[in-house]
Design an enzyme around this catalytic site. Sequence first.
Site, PDB file in Angstrom:
ATOM      1  N   SER A 176      82.915  -9.595  29.635  1.00  0.00           N
ATOM      2  CA  SER A 176      82.869 -10.406  28.416  1.00  0.00           C
ATOM      3  C   SER A 176      84.241 -10.686  27.816  1.00  0.00           C
ATOM      4  O   SER A 176      84.399 -11.644  27.063  1.00  0.00           O
ATOM      5  CB  SER A 176      81.999  -9.718  27.363  1.00  0.00           C
ATOM      6  OG  SER A 176      82.483  -8.420  27.078  1.00  0.00           O
ATOM      7  N   ASP A 344      84.905  -6.148  15.310  1.00  0.00           N
ATOM      8  CA  ASP A 344      84.807  -5.864  16.750  1.00  0.00           C
ATOM      9  C   ASP A 344      86.215  -5.618  17.276  1.00  0.00           C
ATOM     10  O   ASP A 344      87.063  -6.508  17.248  1.00  0.00           O
ATOM     11  CB  ASP A 344      84.154  -7.056  17.446  1.00  0.00           C
ATOM     12  CG  ASP A 344      83.928  -6.853  18.937  1.00  0.00           C
ATOM     13  OD1 ASP A 344      84.530  -5.935  19.509  1.00  0.00           O
ATOM     14  OD2 ASP A 344      83.163  -7.630  19.531  1.00  0.00           O
ATOM     15  N   HIS A 347      86.361  -7.324  21.667  1.00  0.00           N
ATOM     16  CA  HIS A 347      86.240  -8.705  22.145  1.00  0.00           C
ATOM     17  C   HIS A 347      87.194  -9.642  21.406  1.00  0.00           C
ATOM     18  O   HIS A 347      87.129  -9.754  20.184  1.00  0.00           O
ATOM     19  CB  HIS A 347      84.805  -9.196  21.982  1.00  0.00           C
ATOM     20  CG  HIS A 347      83.829  -8.435  22.820  1.00  0.00           C
ATOM     21  ND1 HIS A 347      83.085  -7.394  22.310  1.00  0.00           N
ATOM     22  CD2 HIS A 347      83.505  -8.540  24.130  1.00  0.00           C
ATOM     23  CE1 HIS A 347      82.315  -6.899  23.270  1.00  0.00           C
ATOM     24  NE2 HIS A 347      82.563  -7.569  24.392  1.00  0.00           N
TER      25      HIS A 347
END
Length: 384
Positions: A176, A344, A347
């Site tokens: 990701s 986060d 990411h």
Amino acid sequence: MMVAFFGSFTHLPVNAEPSNYKFDFGNGEVEKGYVGVSATEKYDEKKRYGFNTPEDMINVPASGSGVASDAVQFLEYGTKSDNTFNVDLPNGLYEVKVTLGDAFRVSVAAEEVYQVINMTGNNATDSFQIPITDGQLNLLITEGKVGTNFTLSALEINKLSRHPETKRTIYIGGDSTVANYYPLDSSIQAGWGQLFPQFVDPETFEVRNMASGGQIARGFKDDGQLEAILKYIKPGDYFILQLGINDTNPKNTTTEAQFKEYMREMVQQVKAKGATVVLSTPQGRASDFNADGVHTSVNRWYRHSIIALAQEENVPLIDLNVLSSAYFSSIGPEATLALYMNGDTLHPNRAGATELARLVAEELKRQGLDGFTGDKEKNTNKTF
């Protein structure tokens, strides 16, 4: 217009065949310049297009406008499924643009392998280049997430060359932090593979990002992404592979020794095709600062095994873990956190993915690999 071409396609001399094909799927109004295709329309040799098994297709509405106001849904799917939309095409190299209907997460397959991984969101669009060598494109929309609808609103096919050969291509594998997010040109979250084309000379390379969220080495090797790369990769191409983040998660039950051997198998298979393999270590978290304000994450994500494997297999290494830490240390914790998604620390957002892509490209250029501009402002290349 397309309808006129297809209506008498079999009577045209070869040099009069169209170089552009546009299909509008569903049972709604057909957009001007497109051929309307209902889910019930079976492939016909005279028309030279249609569904192979229309009994496994249905017409569905879609929430977009124009060609994206309706769609068809694939009830049977899978890269090896024969429930495909078929188009007769003279052999050559083509660019294929897909527009989804309403969809949560889907992938695009053609010629029995993945072409685009995990398109997300209603009416998402993406493109890929594909060599046609058997006179027909066989395409379907398939799994991104099982249990969701796999829909297609529009398809545009443009012939690039009569030679069925791809130009030099950079294939990217990862998770990701590397993957594409949609819309490609405006997504808030992004992976560095999505922004990487900004730093690649479009006259030298196409970029094909096959990374996907949650991916592990065993999954990339066995579940179709590597298969797609091996089908097309050739001497002169690059394959950049960055995995390890999800492999270290206990739920995936992958030991470091297993991870290393899965990665080795992929490296060796691609090397056997004559392409250049590049291994990359993943960057750390935004929060990996020590008390002295230095960012360091050298013990994360099976990094040491990636470095060892690059040495053992004699392939280039991008130690993005260390390169990104040096950059993060130079800008400080607050500026680093601004490069990640809100709340986060793993990411990157679009700005963060751009910086990571820059670091990767600069390191490849420093190591003497060709095709990297280092100047995103002058590069309009896109990812496929």
